[in-house]
Design a protein around this motif. Structure first.
Motif, PDB file in Angstrom:
ATOM      1  N   GLN A   1       0.801  -1.230   0.000  1.00  0.00           N
ATOM      2  CA  GLN A   1       0.000   0.000   0.000  1.00  0.00           C
ATOM      3  C   GLN A   1       0.836   1.285   0.000  1.00  0.00           C
ATOM      4  O   GLN A   1       0.487   2.257  -0.665  1.00  0.00           O
TER       5      GLN A   1
ATOM      6  N   TRP B   1       2.277   1.742  -3.375  1.00  0.00           N
ATOM      7  CA  TRP B   1       1.198   2.169  -4.282  1.00  0.00           C
ATOM      8  C   TRP B   1       0.909   3.651  -4.091  1.00  0.00           C
ATOM      9  O   TRP B   1       0.652   4.380  -5.055  1.00  0.00           O
TER      10      TRP B   1
ATOM     11  N   SER C   1       1.098   5.868  -7.294  1.00  0.00           N
ATOM     12  CA  SER C   1      -0.171   6.392  -7.819  1.00  0.00           C
ATOM     13  C   SER C   1      -0.463   7.790  -7.313  1.00  0.00           C
ATOM     14  O   SER C   1      -1.322   8.491  -7.864  1.00  0.00           O
TER      15      SER C   1
ATOM     16  N   GLN D   1      -7.170   4.821  -1.160  1.00  0.00           N
ATOM     17  CA  GLN D   1      -7.000   3.743  -2.134  1.00  0.00           C
ATOM     18  C   GLN D   1      -8.263   2.896  -2.218  1.00  0.00           C
ATOM     19  O   GLN D   1      -8.283   1.709  -1.903  1.00  0.00           O
TER      20      GLN D   1
ATOM     21  N   ASN E   1      -8.318   3.271  -7.301  1.00  0.00           N
ATOM     22  CA  ASN E   1      -7.251   2.366  -7.747  1.00  0.00           C
ATOM     23  C   ASN E   1      -7.405   2.016  -9.223  1.00  0.00           C
ATOM     24  O   ASN E   1      -6.431   1.987  -9.972  1.00  0.00           O
TER      25      ASN E   1
ATOM     26  N   GLN F   1      -4.816   2.749 -12.135  1.00  0.00           N
ATOM     27  CA  GLN F   1      -4.294   1.684 -13.012  1.00  0.00           C
ATOM     28  C   GLN F   1      -4.490   2.084 -14.478  1.00  0.00           C
ATOM     29  O   GLN F   1      -3.596   1.871 -15.308  1.00  0.00           O
TER      30      GLN F   1
ATOM     31  N   VAL G   1      -1.986  -4.024 -11.862  1.00  0.00           N
ATOM     32  CA  VAL G   1      -1.514  -3.596 -10.545  1.00  0.00           C
ATOM     33  C   VAL G   1      -2.046  -4.529  -9.467  1.00  0.00           C
ATOM     34  O   VAL G   1      -3.259  -4.729  -9.375  1.00  0.00           O
TER      35      VAL G   1
ATOM     36  N   VAL H   1      -2.281  -4.585  -5.568  1.00  0.00           N
ATOM     37  CA  VAL H   1      -2.050  -3.849  -4.327  1.00  0.00           C
ATOM     38  C   VAL H   1      -2.043  -4.873  -3.188  1.00  0.00           C
ATOM     39  O   VAL H   1      -3.083  -5.433  -2.828  1.00  0.00           O
TER      40      VAL H   1
END
Lengths: 286, 286, 286, 286
Positions: A153, A156, A160, A167, A172, A176, A183, A185
């Motif tokens: 996380q 990510w 991101s 998230q 998400n 992506q 992806v 996670v």
């Protein structure tokens, strides 16, 4: 968001064709393992070999060669500082796994850039650990190839820009779409996002919260993608499911599960899957 | 002086929370392993990993990196001569274990001083083996943190000034009060002294009289304290009890017990404890 | 010449005293393992540790440190070129095993001479492999201590001057009397000569004809002599009997027996012996 | 072309003579393992040791010494760059295995030429992997000795000049006749050609399509030829059959078979064969 279930295993893991040779089951290059994190690339490579990849090569700090060969004589090795050898190897493989124990120092960045400059559209590139952090920090152009990102996380968040609290599946999926690739996670009930859908992993437990678990998953994904390369998305989903299914079996008798135990269990686990009928519950490891 | 019994295990080792990640189970730094005693820090780190610590790093002589990674790819490693890296790492962990195979030469002393200068009150510091000898010889100021000393009787003589024949419970308790922290005096029926009480370990046997047994105990205490850190005293007591309980089980079929066997038995042992009801006898390893 | 039988095991291997510590079970120094024959000293040290010696140190070429620590973290290690450290260590131990993989080059000879110059009458010195060849070639003065020579037939020829065809019990006994110490002539049905008698080993098989078998025996003798040091002759006889008794058990299911398998079987084997009644047949490994 | 069946095993693998010593079971030198492919020579040497060769030495890049000793302390080792030591060793052995992980760089070629210049007619020389490629590329004069080539199909193409599609039994037999020695063409259902006949291996599966499988086979052939050297052709046929028979047993429960697993299964497998009656089906590994 779909729930993954064990059907994904049977869709991917089929009895092997008899007329085959090592190349049939793919060539994997794993890149990582600096002076501090050698164990990570060893665990990833172990996962790729035990998953059944035909030929496995590791590019790492030469400090790690002996520990690698001792645990895994099946793997070949090059010095990841040797740009010529690295460039040549990238061109010869089906799948690249980059990141486990790569580190974030200047040499790590140079290695990442060399690899990214060489991958081609037909290759699968699994991007894990330090490689994700480097990508995010240096805002590097992405590699060619079918990309699979495997951030936890916090990684990510770095990649991101989404804070952990933000998230959500919708956010998400949007991230992506912007990033491309697939992806994963990693978290309690890992989520997977691709352009063709999203999936949630309903299995796994806190017995897996041990250093090296993610390196092992990255290596398994590499081994599955090289071997079952007609559908890389399916292969990655199956690897992810198998990783936690094996861990859950081991956790019936263990407070914690060591990453290498999952790799060592793979040959028996995969055999059970390949032999199981379509309508019947797989009794893993019995 | 209380007799420890297996209730301490159930009080400490609980089923893991599902919503968790590696950090939930603590970060441990183990410091030791010079050019002569590399095996000691490997055994200690193995114990910490198999006990379930979330993330384990070893600071040792670089000579030992390969042997460490080969047996324990789950651990990360730094050169203990690198003061900058060592200082940075101490700040990042919950628990420090210092001493297994550290040695008593000038470089060992420098490492110890670097670590002691950096620990904070919220950290647990397990002080074992050569670190105790160095402390006693150089009359160093103590580290900040919750200190746990694990001397055998001769080391306790050096540290407390009490000759072995004079190490009575009363004298030991007084010496602990002066020293602060928690003291495990390792011997046949180990005794443990803290400001909140004293305990005697009624189990264990001569099958444990093998080099490395104490290193394994120090690593287990580190792994338990990092993971069950709401009550560090309880965690250390549970680790001590578990260490001998496992050894006693193995000694039913072995003339001697090898230290690494205790570590490898930990995941199954801890699972049995976590699953056992409060009123029922734990049948370990059956 | 007496036939050895399993009674020797029960005479030597007794339940351990509970009030004991590592020193109770002896300190062993193993010297050997040059750049070419590192495996030999590793196998010998493994045997000493699994036999239950309290503290085991290896003096070898530093090239072998990592392989040693990986297989046997319980052992400590020094560079055998470091005369100061070697001299100091010899003074601290109960038993020295010298020869496994020592080699016969100049450096090997220097090591042998350093060790021989330091041993004292109260120590046991097991002289094996290259050390026997060096002794014979250079006609060195013998070490002080209780000497145990473990030549195979060709080495015994070099040491005693008796051609293999002339190695009759009478001639061997005379040669032992001249040499002093205890002599094990390793062959199919090994013969043992001491000033107090001679013995023939009626067990063992061709499954043991594998490189490293003798190194393992030397290490076991060292481990037994350190631990059961009230009667060194008995201890050496028991080690010799145990070595082949374990091999015979393994050979029921194996075409060849690997040396390390014998060492790993020792803790269970010795427990069976220690628990067996005086009148009853020991069912090893069942 | 004859079908090989398990009778070849019983013809070759007999109970060992009791009056024997290590030399009875042969001396093997394995040459290979450069800086990149160290695992290959380790797997080959492991196979030779577990097959029961009396004494096994490896000549490889010194980089691989520790990984070798860790997995296989039974093997001795020399630096393959040391022409004097290599030359001396070749003269002392019964069987040479050259090629696993040797590489094709200038240093590899020099090693190959040194070995080829020294072998004698009475020796068996197993030529595998990179050694075949070097032979083909540099059109080197062949070694003296009983030669056994173990190419996969692509290597056979390089050596024989026959494109894979043209590798018919007739063409292969003709190429073998021109080349001399014995040729194993490794593929699904391996074919073996010698001046005295040709054989087809009816067993084996795609579970064996893993890097290192061929290195293990080469080492097994070396171990069998050294040990059962009265008929080297029969010995090589038995090794080839045993390799796939063990793999097939393991593949009943495994999706892939790791090369080292075959080696580790050898002692039990060979015992079963040596004990089985001539008219009765061998139930391997039961």
């Amino acid at each position: 968001m779909q729930e993954l279930d064990e059907k994904i295993l049977r869709q991917v893991i089929k009895p092997r064709p008899q007329e085959s040779f090592k190349g049939t089951f793919g060539k994997v290059l794993l890149v990582g393992g600096n002076h501090q994190y050698g164990g990570a690339i060893i665990m990833a490579a172990t996962a790729a070999v035990y998953a059944g990849a035909g030929l496995v090569t590791v590019a790492c700090d030469p400090l790690n060669v002996t520990a690698l060969h001792t645990q895994l004589p099946e793997a070949m090795v090059i010095d990841f500082h040797d740009q010529t050898a690295l460039t040549k190897l990238v061109a010869q493989v089906d799948t690249v796994v980059i990141g486990p124990g790569l580190g974030t120092e200047a040499a790590s960045l140079a290695v990442l850039q060399t690899v990214f400059a060489q991958t081609k559209a037909a290759q699968t590139v699994v991007i894990d650990g330090s490689a994700i952090t480097l990508l995010a920090e240096h805002r590097l152009p992405l590699s060619a190839g079918q990309l699979i990102f495997t951030p936890h996380q916090m990684e990510w968040q770095r990649l991101s820009g989404l804070a952990i609290a933000d998230q959500t599946p919708t956010a998400n999926q949007a991230a992506q779409a912007k990033l491309g690739g697939m992806v994963l996670v990693k978290k309690h009930h890992t989520e997977i996002y691709a352009s063709t859908g999203s999936w949630r992993l309903p299995i796994g437990s806190a017995a897996q919260a041990v250093g090296g678990m993610g390196d092992t998953l990255a290596g398994m994904i590499g081994g599955f993608c090289a071997q079952f390369r007609t559908d890389v998305t399916q292969a990655a989903l199956a690897a992810t499911y198998a990783h936690s299914a094996i861990a859950d079996q081991l956790a019936e008798n263990q407070y914690v599960v060591l990453p290498h135990q999952i790799s060592h269990a793979l040959p028996a686990f995969m055999k059970k899957v390949a032999q199981s009928g379509p309508d019947h519950q797989i009794g893993f490891m019995n």
